[in-house]
Design a protein around this motif. Structure first.
Motif, PDB file in Angstrom:
ATOM      1  N   LEU A  67       0.571  -1.094  -0.175  1.00  0.00           N
ATOM      2  CA  LEU A  67      -0.345   0.118   0.065  1.00  0.00           C
ATOM      3  C   LEU A  67       0.901   1.566   0.142  1.00  0.00           C
ATOM      4  CD1 LEU A  67      -2.550  -1.235   2.209  1.00  0.00           C
ATOM      5  CD2 LEU A  67      -2.894  -1.109   0.310  1.00  0.00           C
ATOM      6  N   GLY A  68       2.202   1.257   0.021  1.00  0.00           N
ATOM      7  CA  GLY A  68       2.512   2.206   0.164  1.00  0.00           C
ATOM      8  C   GLY A  68       3.331   2.757   1.570  1.00  0.00           C
ATOM      9  N   LEU A  69       2.889   2.014   2.130  1.00  0.00           N
ATOM     10  CA  LEU A  69       3.008   2.508   3.723  1.00  0.00           C
ATOM     11  C   LEU A  69       4.398   2.035   4.426  1.00  0.00           C
ATOM     12  CD1 LEU A  69      -0.878   2.332   4.362  1.00  0.00           C
ATOM     13  CD2 LEU A  69       0.681   4.172   4.300  1.00  0.00           C
ATOM     14  N   GLU A  70       5.105   1.497   3.851  1.00  0.00           N
ATOM     15  CA  GLU A  70       6.457   0.626   4.436  1.00  0.00           C
ATOM     16  C   GLU A  70       7.162   1.801   5.220  1.00  0.00           C
ATOM     17  OE1 GLU A  70      10.697  -2.135   3.515  1.00  0.00           O
ATOM     18  OE2 GLU A  70       9.559  -0.892   1.587  1.00  0.00           O
ATOM     19  N   GLY A  71       7.426   1.571   6.205  1.00  0.00           N
ATOM     20  CA  GLY A  71       8.436   2.701   6.828  1.00  0.00           C
ATOM     21  C   GLY A  71       7.391   3.670   7.874  1.00  0.00           C
ATOM     22  N   VAL A  72       6.139   2.851   6.972  1.00  0.00           N
ATOM     23  CA  VAL A  72       4.881   3.659   7.730  1.00  0.00           C
ATOM     24  C   VAL A  72       4.616   3.350   9.135  1.00  0.00           C
ATOM     25  CG1 VAL A  72       2.415   5.460   7.572  1.00  0.00           C
ATOM     26  CG2 VAL A  72       4.540   5.299   6.188  1.00  0.00           C
ATOM     27  N   LEU A  73       3.395   2.226   8.895  1.00  0.00           N
ATOM     28  CA  LEU A  73       3.208   1.344   8.768  1.00  0.00           C
ATOM     29  C   LEU A  73       3.154  -0.459   9.551  1.00  0.00           C
ATOM     30  CD1 LEU A  73      -0.887   1.828   8.698  1.00  0.00           C
ATOM     31  CD2 LEU A  73       0.383   3.440  10.014  1.00  0.00           C
ATOM     32  N   GLN A  74       2.688  -0.699  10.365  1.00  0.00           N
ATOM     33  CA  GLN A  74       3.888  -2.477  10.736  1.00  0.00           C
ATOM     34  C   GLN A  74       3.055  -3.317  11.215  1.00  0.00           C
ATOM     35  OE1 GLN A  74       7.011  -4.049  13.573  1.00  0.00           O
ATOM     36  NE2 GLN A  74       7.619  -2.056  12.546  1.00  0.00           N
ATOM     37  N   VAL A  75       2.087  -4.377  10.721  1.00  0.00           N
ATOM     38  CA  VAL A  75       1.259  -5.831  11.064  1.00  0.00           C
ATOM     39  C   VAL A  75       2.243  -6.793  12.243  1.00  0.00           C
ATOM     40  CG1 VAL A  75       0.051  -6.970  11.094  1.00  0.00           C
ATOM     41  CG2 VAL A  75      -0.023  -5.412   9.428  1.00  0.00           C
ATOM     42  N   ALA A  76       1.040  -7.164  13.309  1.00  0.00           N
ATOM     43  CA  ALA A  76       1.741  -7.893  14.404  1.00  0.00           C
ATOM     44  C   ALA A  76       1.045  -8.680  14.742  1.00  0.00           C
ATOM     45  CB  ALA A  76       2.406  -7.391  15.731  1.00  0.00           C
ATOM     46  N   SER A  77       1.219  -9.459  15.402  1.00  0.00           N
ATOM     47  CA  SER A  77       0.029 -11.347  14.964  1.00  0.00           C
ATOM     48  C   SER A  77      -0.193 -11.513  16.349  1.00  0.00           C
ATOM     49  CB  SER A  77       0.450 -12.231  14.374  1.00  0.00           C
ATOM     50  OG  SER A  77       1.385 -12.852  14.345  1.00  0.00           O
ATOM     51  N   PHE A  78      -1.193 -12.364  16.681  1.00  0.00           N
ATOM     52  CA  PHE A  78      -2.079 -12.389  17.915  1.00  0.00           C
ATOM     53  C   PHE A  78      -2.893 -13.597  17.975  1.00  0.00           C
ATOM     54  CE2 PHE A  78       0.080  -8.370  19.159  1.00  0.00           C
ATOM     55  CZ  PHE A  78       0.908  -8.487  20.051  1.00  0.00           C
ATOM     56  N   HIS A  79      -3.226 -14.623  18.751  1.00  0.00           N
ATOM     57  CA  HIS A  79      -3.892 -16.131  18.076  1.00  0.00           C
ATOM     58  C   HIS A  79      -3.725 -16.362  19.783  1.00  0.00           C
ATOM     59  CE1 HIS A  79      -5.688 -19.068  16.299  1.00  0.00           C
ATOM     60  NE2 HIS A  79      -6.123 -18.592  15.549  1.00  0.00           N
ATOM     61  N   PRO A  80      -5.627 -17.233  19.504  1.00  0.00           N
ATOM     62  CA  PRO A  80      -4.989 -18.011  20.683  1.00  0.00           C
ATOM     63  C   PRO A  80      -4.477 -19.442  21.488  1.00  0.00           C
ATOM     64  CG  PRO A  80      -7.495 -17.523  20.199  1.00  0.00           C
ATOM     65  CD  PRO A  80      -6.310 -16.807  19.210  1.00  0.00           C
TER      66      PRO A  80
END
Length: 193
Positions: A105-118
């Protein structure tokens, strides 16, 4: 045919808030979470996507919303799906796509994604290894994070590995019974809170 119980959105959000309060903030697993929680800068989004492609479209939409919203209003977003990813292996397969979404989306360096799960499980660990609990949430969740917020927080913690190592020590010391004692609701999967 197995019927999957779909909890209402408020139930999902309430369980997520309990997890944030008792584990993430209460155990100080993320030293940066308390400030945005207290300031009510966390956006909770409960997805009703019927398939992975639709969920990924929602992820794109939420990443764009977060990038285009003042951090004082929304600093971080939790995108939660209560039923689409009951098995961690399926959720884990999605993560490669989810983690590259900001770049697409052209948002590298702006946002990142982390993950969680049961049933979150780090590579090279056993399912019941306490280190996995650092990333165990009531429902499958993607955490959308501003890199500027991480950079500000990193000023206090220049070596992020210290946080990870400390978290493992905390959950190991707590043990399975201590974790259960936190009262975090785990409504699905093999995880019981």
């Amino acid at each position: 045919m197995t019927t999957i119980h779909t909890p209402d959105d408020q139930t999902v959000i309430d369980a997520t808030r309990i997890w944030l309060e008792k584990a993430v903030i209460g155990l100080n697993l993320c030293p940066f979470a308390k400030a945005v929680y207290v300031k009510n800068q966390i956006r909770y989004v409960v997805s009703h996507a019927r398939h992975t492609d639709q969920f990924l479209e929602e992820l794109d939409s939420e990443l764009e919303r977060l990038a285009n919203t003042d951090p004082e209003e929304i600093d971080t977003t939790l995108l939660i799906h209560p039923t689409l990813f009951p098995e961690f292996s399926v959720f884990n397969d999605l993560l490669d796509l989810a983690e590259t979404a900001p770049e697409a989306l052209g948002l590298e360096g702006v946002l990142q994604v982390a993950s969680f799960h049961p049933d979150f499980q780090f590579a090279d660990t056993q399912p019941d290894d306490m280190s996995n609990y650092t990333n165990r949430s009531p429902y499958p969740t993607l955490h959308l994070i501003r890199e500027s917020s991480i950079a500000r927080a990193a000023e206090s913690f220049p070596d992020p590995s210290v946080i990870f190592e400390r978290n493992i020590e905390v959950v190991n010391e707590l043990g399975p019974e201590g974790w259960k004692g936190l009262g975090i609701p785990y409504p699905q999967q093999g995880q019981e809170g």
